[in-house]
Write a protein that holds these residues in place. Structure first.
Motif: not given
Length: 492
Positions: A102-131
């Motif tokens: 649910v939150l991912k679109p907002w995170v991408v929208e607010t960071n795509v220009e200011r913090s593009p690296l965060l958007v690029e690697y955001l897909w790694l967040m869920l497996p990291l959270v699980l472990m």
């Protein structure tokens, strides 16, 4: 107190060794080869994944810390406690994953220009959270079985040692940033495996459900503890991690990098609290079961004093070497000078008073922890909104430091009023005086070449501080440790 001292010393050894490696990683090597945005990504992934993982526990860490003594029975595999814990964790992860989507679109929208690296690697967040979620639950369970060392060794030492190897490989140009960052994620995930292996080997990993043990009163107690524990756990993690999120939202990922590197030094001060609290929580829970307040008071007073001794020594060492720290770091990090000082001061006070929170959480007044943390979160958010836009990363450090001190003070006052348990005494003033003397003497030393200055100035602070602490016999525990290493001198 013996098992606490033994476990906390071992845990502190690996924690300090890990922090030394972490300092080399983030404080020395990374600023020379990584840009501030890359370091910011490194920092914010650690902070945000920890907050998501804490959400995923659904407050069950409080059940582990407070109610496990009711389940404890090695012969009956602790009455199905592990099954209950992991089932709750699985449900928590499902809810966390849904929230992330649910939150991912907002995170991408607010960071795509200011913090593009965060958007690029955001897909790694869920497996990291699980472990991280699994590690949080299993490590807390393991510490209640009086093993606070295994998890500390892997998350505080081995994880950082692996990172050191990855950083060196990146610095040499043998791997690119994507390969480095993927390895970094794996190194955070790894510690769950050895903790699980230890539990299996010791016969404490049974997934057999024993729901019949959960009578109606116990089910109600577990549910209530989870509810308050959820709020408490989320608030506690937010207090020490959300500042990086605010810095990213108000400023940039690059400023997160500067803030994170400077705040790293404050983590040295918190190590005694992390080490002692992990094993002390189980002992305190058992003492509440017996209503042994005298034992709890003894633990708290000794912990506060010994944490103050180590914490003040580290704080003085940091302030005395402030000019050396910023000579090592690249010029863009000099804006973090006050971050380092303010954050360290807040962590010092929080470390000395911190065990009061563990006492409250395991007591019948555990609901007050929720109240105090709720007020603290409101305070931190309010201060962040006011101070970060005005003073940048210094404002972020100030908002976190004030919040930590206020929360710790709330807890300490509650212990005194409700139980007559207190950790503060006049010896803490002696420790503060010794710290001031040590710092003053270090300032009399003229500046030397970098390496020589660090070695000589740090050694001078250590000799003066430890000499006065031992000479004045401020702490029986420190005195015994020194006597163990230097038994010949009977008059120490």
């Amino acid at each position: 107190m013996g098992i606490i001292i033994k476990q906390s010393v071992r845990g502190a050894f690996w924690s300090y060794l890990g922090i030394a490696i972490g300092y080399v990683n983030v404080g020395i090597i990374m600023p020379q080869f990584f840009d501030t945005a890359q370091i910011g990504l490194y920092q914010i992934f650690a902070a945000v994944s920890l907050m998501f993982a804490q959400f995923g526990t659904l407050g069950f860490t409080s059940v582990i810390n407070r109610l496990f003594p009711l389940f404890r029975d090695p012969v009956r595999q602790h009455n199905g406690f592990l099954f209950l814990m992991l089932t709750t964790g699985l449900l928590g992860f499902i809810l966390t994953a849904a929230g992330f989507v649910v939150l991912k679109p907002w995170v991408v929208e607010t960071n795509v220009e200011r913090s593009p690296l965060l958007v690029e690697y955001l897909w790694l967040m869920l497996p990291l959270v699980l472990m991280r979620l699994l590690f949080t639950l299993l490590d807390n369970y393991n510490k209640m079985l009086y093993d606070a060392v295994t998890g500390t060794f892997w998350i505080e030492f081995m994880h950082k040692l692996i990172n050191l190897v990855l950083i060196v490989l990146f610095a040499l140009g043998w791997i690119n940033f994507s390969q480095f960052f993927f390895g970094y994620i794996l190194s955070i995930c790894l510690p769950v495996v050895p903790v699980m292996v230890v539990l299996v080997r010791r016969g404490n990993f049974s997934l057999k459900p024993q729901l019949h043990f959960m009578g109606k009163p116990l089910r109600a107690e577990v549910g209530q503890t989870m509810l308050f524990g959820f709020v408490n756990g989320m608030a506690g993690v937010i207090l020490v991690n959300v500042d990086k999120v605010f810095v990213n939202q108000y400023l940039s990922l690059g400023q997160v990098g500067v803030f994170g590197v400077c705040a790293l030094f404050a983590s040295l001060i918190r190590v005694p609290f992390n080490s002692i609290s992990k094993i002390a929580t189980g002992i305190i829970a058992e003492a509440w079961k017996r209503d042994d307040r005298a034992h709890i008071r003894e633990i708290y007073q000794k912990a506060a004093l010994n944490q103050a001794i180590v914490g003040v020594l580290i704080f003085v060492g940091i302030v005395a070497n402030l000019h050396n720290i910023f000579e090592i770091l690249p010029p863009e990090y000099r804006s973090g000078k006050w971050v380092l000082i303010i954050y360290s001061g807040g962590m010092l006070v929080n470390t000395i008073l911190g065990l009061a929170g563990n006492i409250t959480e395991t007591s019948k007044y555990f609901r007050f922890t929720t109240l105090f943390l709720g007020l603290s979160i409101l305070l931190q958010f309010g201060l962040s909104f006011l101070l970060i836009p005005r003073w940048g990363i210094t404002g972020a450090a100030l908002s976190t430091a004030i919040t930590l001190v206020v929360n710790s003070t709330f807890q300490a006052v509650l212990q005194r009023v409700a139980f007559g348990i207190y950790g503060l005494n006049r010896k803490l003033l002696v420790v503060a005086g010794i710290g001031a003397i040590s710092l003053g003497i270090s300032w009399l030393l003229p500046h030397l070449p970098l390496v020589a200055d660090i070695v000589v100035r740090s050694s001078l602070v250590a000799v003066v501080f430890v000499g006065l602490v031992v000479g004045l016999k401020v702490s029986d525990e420190v005195y015994m440790i020194i006597r163990k290493f230097y038994p010949v001198n009977k008059n120490i």
